[in-house]
Write a protein that holds these residues in place. Structure first.
Motif, mmCIF file in Angstrom:
data_model
loop_
_atom_site.group_PDB
_atom_site.id
_atom_site.type_symbol
_atom_site.label_atom_id
_atom_site.label_comp_id
_atom_site.label_asym_id
_atom_site.label_seq_id
_atom_site.Cartn_x
_atom_site.Cartn_y
_atom_site.Cartn_z
ATOM 1 N N THR A 1 -8.261 -82.575 -1.084
ATOM 2 C CA THR A 1 -8.907 -82.206 -2.352
ATOM 3 C C THR A 1 -7.979 -81.336 -3.198
ATOM 4 O O THR A 1 -8.431 -80.505 -3.967
ATOM 5 C CB THR A 1 -10.236 -81.463 -2.095
ATOM 6 O OG1 THR A 1 -9.976 -80.299 -1.291
ATOM 7 C CG2 THR A 1 -11.234 -82.353 -1.378
ATOM 8 N N THR B 1 -6.078 -81.907 -5.784
ATOM 9 C CA THR B 1 -6.170 -82.029 -7.245
ATOM 10 C C THR B 1 -7.317 -81.186 -7.788
ATOM 11 O O THR B 1 -7.160 -80.461 -8.777
ATOM 12 C CB THR B 1 -6.378 -83.499 -7.646
ATOM 13 O OG1 THR B 1 -5.260 -84.269 -7.191
ATOM 14 C CG2 THR B 1 -6.492 -83.628 -9.152
ATOM 15 N N THR B 2 -8.463 -81.264 -7.130
ATOM 16 C CA THR B 2 -9.608 -80.461 -7.554
ATOM 17 C C THR B 2 -9.319 -78.979 -7.368
ATOM 18 O O THR B 2 -9.655 -78.155 -8.234
ATOM 19 C CB THR B 2 -10.863 -80.857 -6.758
ATOM 20 O OG1 THR B 2 -11.128 -82.244 -6.977
ATOM 21 C CG2 THR B 2 -12.064 -80.036 -7.192
ATOM 22 N N ASP C 1 -6.437 -77.450 -7.446
ATOM 23 C CA ASP C 1 -5.500 -76.999 -8.483
ATOM 24 C C ASP C 1 -6.234 -76.780 -9.805
ATOM 25 O O ASP C 1 -5.954 -75.816 -10.535
ATOM 26 C CB ASP C 1 -4.383 -78.023 -8.673
ATOM 27 C CG ASP C 1 -3.411 -78.056 -7.499
ATOM 28 O OD1 ASP C 1 -3.416 -77.102 -6.702
ATOM 29 O OD2 ASP C 1 -2.666 -79.049 -7.381
ATOM 30 N N MET C 2 -7.163 -77.672 -10.136
ATOM 31 C CA MET C 2 -7.938 -77.522 -11.375
ATOM 32 C C MET C 2 -8.748 -76.235 -11.350
ATOM 33 O O MET C 2 -8.729 -75.444 -12.310
ATOM 34 C CB MET C 2 -8.867 -78.718 -11.561
ATOM 35 C CG MET C 2 -9.788 -78.612 -12.780
ATOM 36 S SD MET C 2 -11.062 -79.903 -12.858
ATOM 37 C CE MET C 2 -12.164 -79.354 -11.537
ATOM 38 N N PRO D 1 -13.885 -83.747 -8.638
ATOM 39 C CA PRO D 1 -13.607 -82.846 -9.766
ATOM 40 C C PRO D 1 -14.809 -82.561 -10.653
ATOM 41 O O PRO D 1 -15.021 -81.417 -11.066
ATOM 42 C CB PRO D 1 -12.510 -83.583 -10.546
ATOM 43 C CG PRO D 1 -11.858 -84.457 -9.547
ATOM 44 C CD PRO D 1 -12.933 -84.881 -8.605
#
Length: 368
Positions: free
Chosen positions: A175, A177-178, A180-181, A272
C-alpha cells in the motif's frame, strides 16, 4: 484470524466522538521558520517595524522634492551639488524624500541637471510601511502560511511558537502509494511525520510496529479489511483497544479506530479513495484537536446538480468549483481522476437523502 465487519456499522458521529474523547492539544514548540510552515500557531510574536527607516524602493537618484519644482526636459534644473545615487533597499540619505529614475538626471562631469519634478515619497518605502510596529506574524489557532513567514523573516524573528503533533504512520506492505499520499497530506497539515513499513502483513509483524511511545497519533495504512491477509485490527486488539471496526462511512467503510495506551489509532484502508475519505472524516478532526486549530473555513455555494445519498450511512461527495457553484464529481465511490480534480468535499450526514440542485451547501476546501 480473519476479521469480520459487524452486521451493524458504527455511526460516524459516534466513532469520531469516541476517538476525540480525552484528547488535548499538544504542547507548543519553538521551530525555525523553515520548519514552521503549515503548523498551527500557538502564539503570535509582536513584530518590529519594517523598514526601520526610509529606504529606496527603486534604483535612481535621491533628492529633495521641494527643490525640483519646475524641472523638466525643456527647463532642466542645475544642481549645485551632485545627487546621491541609490539602489533599491539602500537607506535614504538625510534631507532626501524622493528617488528619481536614472534617466531623470543628466551628469556632465561634476555638474548635474534634473529633467523631471519629484513628489515626496516617490520611489521610497517609508519606515514602518511594510510592517507596522506591533503587528503579529500569523494568528493563534491558524496555520502558519508563506506570508506569515515572510513578515517574521523581514522583522528578524527566526523562530515561531507552533503546535506540531507527532504522527507515526505504519504502512502494511503493498500500500506504498496510498501511504505516500497520506504522508504528504499529513506533512502539509503541519504534523511531524515518521513513516514505517511492517516486515510482513501478518498480525505479529503489524503488532510489532504499533509503537505509540513517541507519537501523539498513530495511523496504519492497509490491512483493515476482511481479506485473508488483513491483520491490522487483530494486531491493534493485541497491542491496545479496538473501539470500532466498520464505519457507516462511504468511502471508508472498513476503517477502524482504537487506542494504544492514551494514543488514538486510526486504521486507514489501503485503497486511496477510502483512505482519503477516512482521513477527512476522522484524522483531520483529530489533528485539528491536537493542534488547537480553530474551525476550518467552509465555502457556501449552490449545487450545480443534485446529490443523491443513502440514508443510514454518511457519504462524502467530491466537488469542483464551476462559476461559483459546486459541481458534484463523485459520491460514495471516488475515481482517482475525481480525487485529482476535486476542489472541495462535502459530508452528507447519514440522516439525509442528499441535496437538491441549487441548494446551498457548506463545503470544505481540499487545499487551503
Amino acid at each position: 484470524m480473519t476479521q469480520r465487519l459487524p452486521p451493524s456499522l458504527t455511526p460516524l458521529d459516534a466513532a469520531l466522538a469516541a476517538l476525540l474523547r480525552g484528547i488535548d492539544p499538544t504542547r507548543p514548540v519553538e521551530l525555525p521558520l523553515t520548519e514552521a510552515a503549515g503548523c498551527v500557531a500557538a502564539g503570535a510574536p509582536l513584530l518590529a517595524a519594517y523598514p526601520q527607516h526610509d529606504i529606496a524602493a527603486t534604483d535612481g537618484w535621491a533628492l529633495h522634492a521641494n527643490e525640483l519644482i519646475g524641472a523638466s526636459a525643456y527647463s532642466p534644473l542645475l544642481l549645485a551639488t551632485a545627487p546621491v545615487r541609490v539602489d533599491a533597499g539602500d537607506a535614504m540619505p538625510a534631507g532626501c524624500d524622493c528617488v528619481l529614475d536614472i534617466d531623470a538626471v543628466e551628469m556632465s562631469g561634476p555638474l548635474a541637471q534634473v529633467l523631471a519634478e519629484g513628489v515626496p515619497g516617490q520611489g521610497i518605502r517609508r519606515a514602518g510601511s511594510d510592517i507596522a510596529a506591533g503587528l503579529t506574524a500569523g494568528a493563534e489557532g491558524h496555520p502558519v502560511g508563506p506570508a506569515d513567514l515572510l513578515l517574521a523573516d523581514l522583522a528578524a524573528v527566526d523562530r515561531l511558537s507552533v503546535r506540531r503533533p507527532r504522527l507515526r504512520i505504519v504502512n502494511v506492505p503493498d500500500t506504498a502509494t496510498t501511504a505516500d499520499m497520506i504522508a504528504g497530506i499529513a506533512r502539509a497539515a503541519g504534523t511531524d511525520v515518521k513513516s514505517f513499513e511492517t516486515a510482513a502483513r501478518d498480525e505479529a509483524s503489524v503488532a510489532d510496529a504499533l509503537d505509540a511511545s513517541s507519537c501523539d497519533l498513530l495511523l496504519t495504512i492497509g490491512g483493515s479489511g476482511v481479506g485473508r491477509h488483513d491483520a491490522v485490527v487483530t494486531a491493534l486488539a493485541r497491542r491496545g483497544e479496538v473501539i470500532a471496526h466498520g464505519l457507516a462511512l462511504q468511502p471508508g467503510r472498513t476503517a477502524a479506530i482504537g487506542r494504544v495506551g492514551n494514543v488514538p489509532v486510526v486504521a486507514l484502508p489501503g485503497s486511496p479513495d477510502h483512505a482519503l475519505a477516512a482521513w477527512l472524516a476522522l484524522v483531520m478532526p483529530l489533528i485539528d484537536r491536537l493542534s488547537a486549530r480553530r474551525l476550518r473555513r467552509q465555502v457556501t455555494w449552490p449545487l450545480a446538480r443534485k446529490i443523491a445519498s443513502s440514508v443510514g450511512i454518511a457519504e462524502i461527495a467530491l466537488l469542483a468549483e464551476e462559476h461559483q457553484t459546486w459541481m458534484p464529481l463523485a459520491v460514495g465511490e471516488w475515481p482517482l481522476q475525481a480525487m485529482a480534480r476535486a476542489d472541495a468535499w462535502l459530508l452528507i450526514p447519514a440522516s439525509l437523502e442528499g441535496f437538491a440542485a441549487g441548494e446551498p451547501v457548506d463545503a470544505y476546501l481540499m487545499r487551503e
